[in-house]
Design a protein around this motif. Sequence first.
Motif, PDB file in Angstrom:
ATOM      1  N   ASN A 141       0.814  -1.216   0.000  1.00  0.00           N
ATOM      2  CA  ASN A 141       0.000   0.000   0.000  1.00  0.00           C
ATOM      3  C   ASN A 141       0.844   1.262   0.000  1.00  0.00           C
ATOM      4  O   ASN A 141       0.527   2.242   0.666  1.00  0.00           O
ATOM      5  CB  ASN A 141      -0.990  -0.024   1.156  1.00  0.00           C
ATOM      6  N   LYS A 142       1.913   1.228  -0.761  1.00  0.00           N
ATOM      7  CA  LYS A 142       2.763   2.397  -0.963  1.00  0.00           C
ATOM      8  C   LYS A 142       2.383   3.037  -2.290  1.00  0.00           C
ATOM      9  O   LYS A 142       1.908   2.371  -3.208  1.00  0.00           O
ATOM     10  CB  LYS A 142       4.245   1.997  -1.009  1.00  0.00           C
ATOM     11  N   VAL A 143       2.616   4.336  -2.399  1.00  0.00           N
ATOM     12  CA  VAL A 143       2.388   5.041  -3.653  1.00  0.00           C
ATOM     13  C   VAL A 143       3.556   5.983  -3.927  1.00  0.00           C
ATOM     14  O   VAL A 143       4.225   6.449  -3.001  1.00  0.00           O
ATOM     15  CB  VAL A 143       1.065   5.846  -3.661  1.00  0.00           C
ATOM     16  N   LYS A 144       3.784   6.214  -5.210  1.00  0.00           N
ATOM     17  CA  LYS A 144       4.718   7.234  -5.679  1.00  0.00           C
ATOM     18  C   LYS A 144       3.977   8.047  -6.723  1.00  0.00           C
ATOM     19  O   LYS A 144       3.077   7.529  -7.397  1.00  0.00           O
ATOM     20  CB  LYS A 144       5.960   6.602  -6.316  1.00  0.00           C
ATOM     21  N   VAL A 145       4.363   9.311  -6.867  1.00  0.00           N
ATOM     22  CA  VAL A 145       3.740  10.163  -7.881  1.00  0.00           C
ATOM     23  C   VAL A 145       4.817  10.849  -8.707  1.00  0.00           C
ATOM     24  O   VAL A 145       5.950  11.030  -8.257  1.00  0.00           O
ATOM     25  CB  VAL A 145       2.808  11.219  -7.251  1.00  0.00           C
ATOM     26  N   THR A 146       4.430  11.221  -9.924  1.00  0.00           N
ATOM     27  CA  THR A 146       5.312  11.981 -10.798  1.00  0.00           C
ATOM     28  C   THR A 146       4.477  12.913 -11.664  1.00  0.00           C
ATOM     29  O   THR A 146       3.296  12.648 -11.896  1.00  0.00           O
ATOM     30  CB  THR A 146       6.190  11.068 -11.674  1.00  0.00           C
ATOM     31  N   THR A 147       5.115  13.980 -12.133  1.00  0.00           N
ATOM     32  CA  THR A 147       4.444  14.938 -13.010  1.00  0.00           C
ATOM     33  C   THR A 147       5.039  14.933 -14.410  1.00  0.00           C
ATOM     34  O   THR A 147       4.653  15.749 -15.240  1.00  0.00           O
ATOM     35  CB  THR A 147       4.554  16.372 -12.438  1.00  0.00           C
ATOM     36  N   VAL A 148       5.993  14.045 -14.684  1.00  0.00           N
ATOM     37  CA  VAL A 148       6.675  14.066 -15.986  1.00  0.00           C
ATOM     38  C   VAL A 148       5.708  13.743 -17.121  1.00  0.00           C
ATOM     39  O   VAL A 148       4.688  13.087 -16.925  1.00  0.00           O
ATOM     40  CB  VAL A 148       7.890  13.116 -16.017  1.00  0.00           C
ATOM     41  N   CYS A 149       6.070  14.197 -18.300  1.00  0.00           N
ATOM     42  CA  CYS A 149       5.217  14.008 -19.470  1.00  0.00           C
ATOM     43  C   CYS A 149       5.474  12.687 -20.190  1.00  0.00           C
ATOM     44  O   CYS A 149       4.595  12.191 -20.885  1.00  0.00           O
ATOM     45  CB  CYS A 149       5.404  15.162 -20.450  1.00  0.00           C
ATOM     46  N   SER A 150       6.668  12.129 -20.042  1.00  0.00           N
ATOM     47  CA  SER A 150       6.946  10.858 -20.723  1.00  0.00           C
ATOM     48  C   SER A 150       6.173   9.733 -20.040  1.00  0.00           C
ATOM     49  O   SER A 150       5.748   9.857 -18.901  1.00  0.00           O
ATOM     50  CB  SER A 150       8.447  10.566 -20.711  1.00  0.00           C
ATOM     51  N   GLY A 151       5.996   8.642 -20.738  1.00  0.00           N
ATOM     52  CA  GLY A 151       5.202   7.534 -20.221  1.00  0.00           C
ATOM     53  C   GLY A 151       6.026   6.528 -19.438  1.00  0.00           C
ATOM     54  O   GLY A 151       7.250   6.436 -19.598  1.00  0.00           O
ATOM     55  N   TYR A 152       5.328   5.752 -18.615  1.00  0.00           N
ATOM     56  CA  TYR A 152       5.969   4.706 -17.811  1.00  0.00           C
ATOM     57  C   TYR A 152       6.757   3.770 -18.729  1.00  0.00           C
ATOM     58  O   TYR A 152       6.280   3.365 -19.783  1.00  0.00           O
ATOM     59  CB  TYR A 152       4.910   3.910 -17.035  1.00  0.00           C
ATOM     60  N   GLY A 153       7.959   3.454 -18.306  1.00  0.00           N
ATOM     61  CA  GLY A 153       8.804   2.534 -19.055  1.00  0.00           C
ATOM     62  C   GLY A 153       9.734   3.215 -20.044  1.00  0.00           C
ATOM     63  O   GLY A 153      10.615   2.563 -20.607  1.00  0.00           O
ATOM     64  N   THR A 154       9.560   4.519 -20.265  1.00  0.00           N
ATOM     65  CA  THR A 154      10.483   5.212 -21.158  1.00  0.00           C
ATOM     66  C   THR A 154      11.782   5.503 -20.410  1.00  0.00           C
ATOM     67  O   THR A 154      11.839   5.468 -19.179  1.00  0.00           O
ATOM     68  CB  THR A 154       9.867   6.516 -21.701  1.00  0.00           C
ATOM     69  N   GLU A 155      12.822   5.797 -21.164  1.00  0.00           N
ATOM     70  CA  GLU A 155      14.167   5.921 -20.606  1.00  0.00           C
ATOM     71  C   GLU A 155      14.274   6.922 -19.446  1.00  0.00           C
ATOM     72  O   GLU A 155      14.890   6.643 -18.429  1.00  0.00           O
ATOM     73  CB  GLU A 155      15.139   6.330 -21.717  1.00  0.00           C
ATOM     74  N   ASN A 156      13.662   8.073 -19.567  1.00  0.00           N
ATOM     75  CA  ASN A 156      13.814   9.116 -18.549  1.00  0.00           C
ATOM     76  C   ASN A 156      12.700   9.123 -17.512  1.00  0.00           C
ATOM     77  O   ASN A 156      12.624  10.044 -16.707  1.00  0.00           O
ATOM     78  CB  ASN A 156      13.893  10.492 -19.220  1.00  0.00           C
ATOM     79  N   TYR A 157      11.849   8.115 -17.527  1.00  0.00           N
ATOM     80  CA  TYR A 157      10.753   8.073 -16.563  1.00  0.00           C
ATOM     81  C   TYR A 157      11.335   7.784 -15.176  1.00  0.00           C
ATOM     82  O   TYR A 157      12.109   6.841 -15.001  1.00  0.00           O
ATOM     83  CB  TYR A 157       9.729   7.009 -16.963  1.00  0.00           C
ATOM     84  N   PRO A 158      10.974   8.575 -14.159  1.00  0.00           N
ATOM     85  CA  PRO A 158      11.646   8.459 -12.858  1.00  0.00           C
ATOM     86  C   PRO A 158      11.250   7.258 -12.007  1.00  0.00           C
ATOM     87  O   PRO A 158      11.997   6.860 -11.113  1.00  0.00           O
ATOM     88  CB  PRO A 158      11.250   9.759 -12.153  1.00  0.00           C
ATOM     89  N   ILE A 159      10.099   6.665 -12.254  1.00  0.00           N
ATOM     90  CA  ILE A 159       9.667   5.534 -11.425  1.00  0.00           C
ATOM     91  C   ILE A 159       9.976   4.246 -12.185  1.00  0.00           C
ATOM     92  O   ILE A 159       9.456   4.014 -13.276  1.00  0.00           O
ATOM     93  CB  ILE A 159       8.176   5.674 -11.064  1.00  0.00           C
ATOM     94  N   LYS A 160      10.832   3.425 -11.608  1.00  0.00           N
ATOM     95  CA  LYS A 160      11.382   2.257 -12.310  1.00  0.00           C
ATOM     96  C   LYS A 160      10.828   0.916 -11.836  1.00  0.00           C
ATOM     97  O   LYS A 160      11.173  -0.116 -12.399  1.00  0.00           O
ATOM     98  CB  LYS A 160      12.909   2.230 -12.161  1.00  0.00           C
ATOM     99  N   GLU A 161       9.991   0.898 -10.796  1.00  0.00           N
ATOM    100  CA  GLU A 161       9.475  -0.379 -10.299  1.00  0.00           C
ATOM    101  C   GLU A 161       8.742  -1.121 -11.427  1.00  0.00           C
ATOM    102  O   GLU A 161       8.033  -0.506 -12.218  1.00  0.00           O
ATOM    103  CB  GLU A 161       8.509  -0.166  -9.128  1.00  0.00           C
ATOM    104  N   PRO A 162       8.910  -2.459 -11.485  1.00  0.00           N
ATOM    105  CA  PRO A 162       8.270  -3.238 -12.548  1.00  0.00           C
ATOM    106  C   PRO A 162       6.773  -3.418 -12.299  1.00  0.00           C
ATOM    107  O   PRO A 162       6.279  -3.182 -11.195  1.00  0.00           O
ATOM    108  CB  PRO A 162       8.982  -4.591 -12.469  1.00  0.00           C
ATOM    109  N   LEU A 163       6.075  -3.837 -13.325  1.00  0.00           N
ATOM    110  CA  LEU A 163       4.662  -4.195 -13.191  1.00  0.00           C
ATOM    111  C   LEU A 163       4.557  -5.598 -12.616  1.00  0.00           C
ATOM    112  O   LEU A 163       5.541  -6.341 -12.577  1.00  0.00           O
ATOM    113  CB  LEU A 163       3.975  -4.131 -14.556  1.00  0.00           C
TER     114      LEU A 163
END
Length: 174
Positions: A141-163
């Motif tokens: 029950n943890k959450v992380k948030v981001t405001t970046v415009c790139s999509g999940y899984g792209t190179e510069n996306y800050p959240i790296k946890e897998p699905l």
Amino acid sequence: MKKKAFDWLYKGLFFIVAAILSGCSQAKSDDGYTAGDLRAVNHVEGQGINGFSVNGYHVPGLGGGYCCIMLPEKWTPDLKARVEWEVDPNPNVILPPLGTDEFRKAYEQHRTKYQQYSAIVNIPQFGKERCGLTVHFLPCNKVKVTTVCSGYGTENYPIKEPLNMKEPPACPVK
């Protein structure tokens, strides 16, 4: 006369579709806030997110971008997101046929297992470019948030946890 009515109808539909397609990610207000879409990514295998809200802006389910959340034009270190969400721990349950009394009873029983959670998290620093807010639901029950415009899984996306992460047998106590 009919041609004029159809012209108005087509023009009206065009403007409605254009407004929908433009979304609210660029909407600005006079009080220093910009509207953006709310999105979510569920990283937890076998768990359904029925809906969530961020600072009172509600999203039913996890679909694509849902309009809107207001973010300040300028980031400050004390900027937080209060995320509330509802979890279905068994989203793949097989229920009786829809519309039957058996379905209603089984659904009500299944619904009693839904769980509500909330967390307050820091909104990471952003500059001029931000595209709303994406919430990532993680195990325990943890959450992380981001405001970046790139999509999940792209190179510069800050959240790296897998699905499809599995819940551990025991979560750390807060």
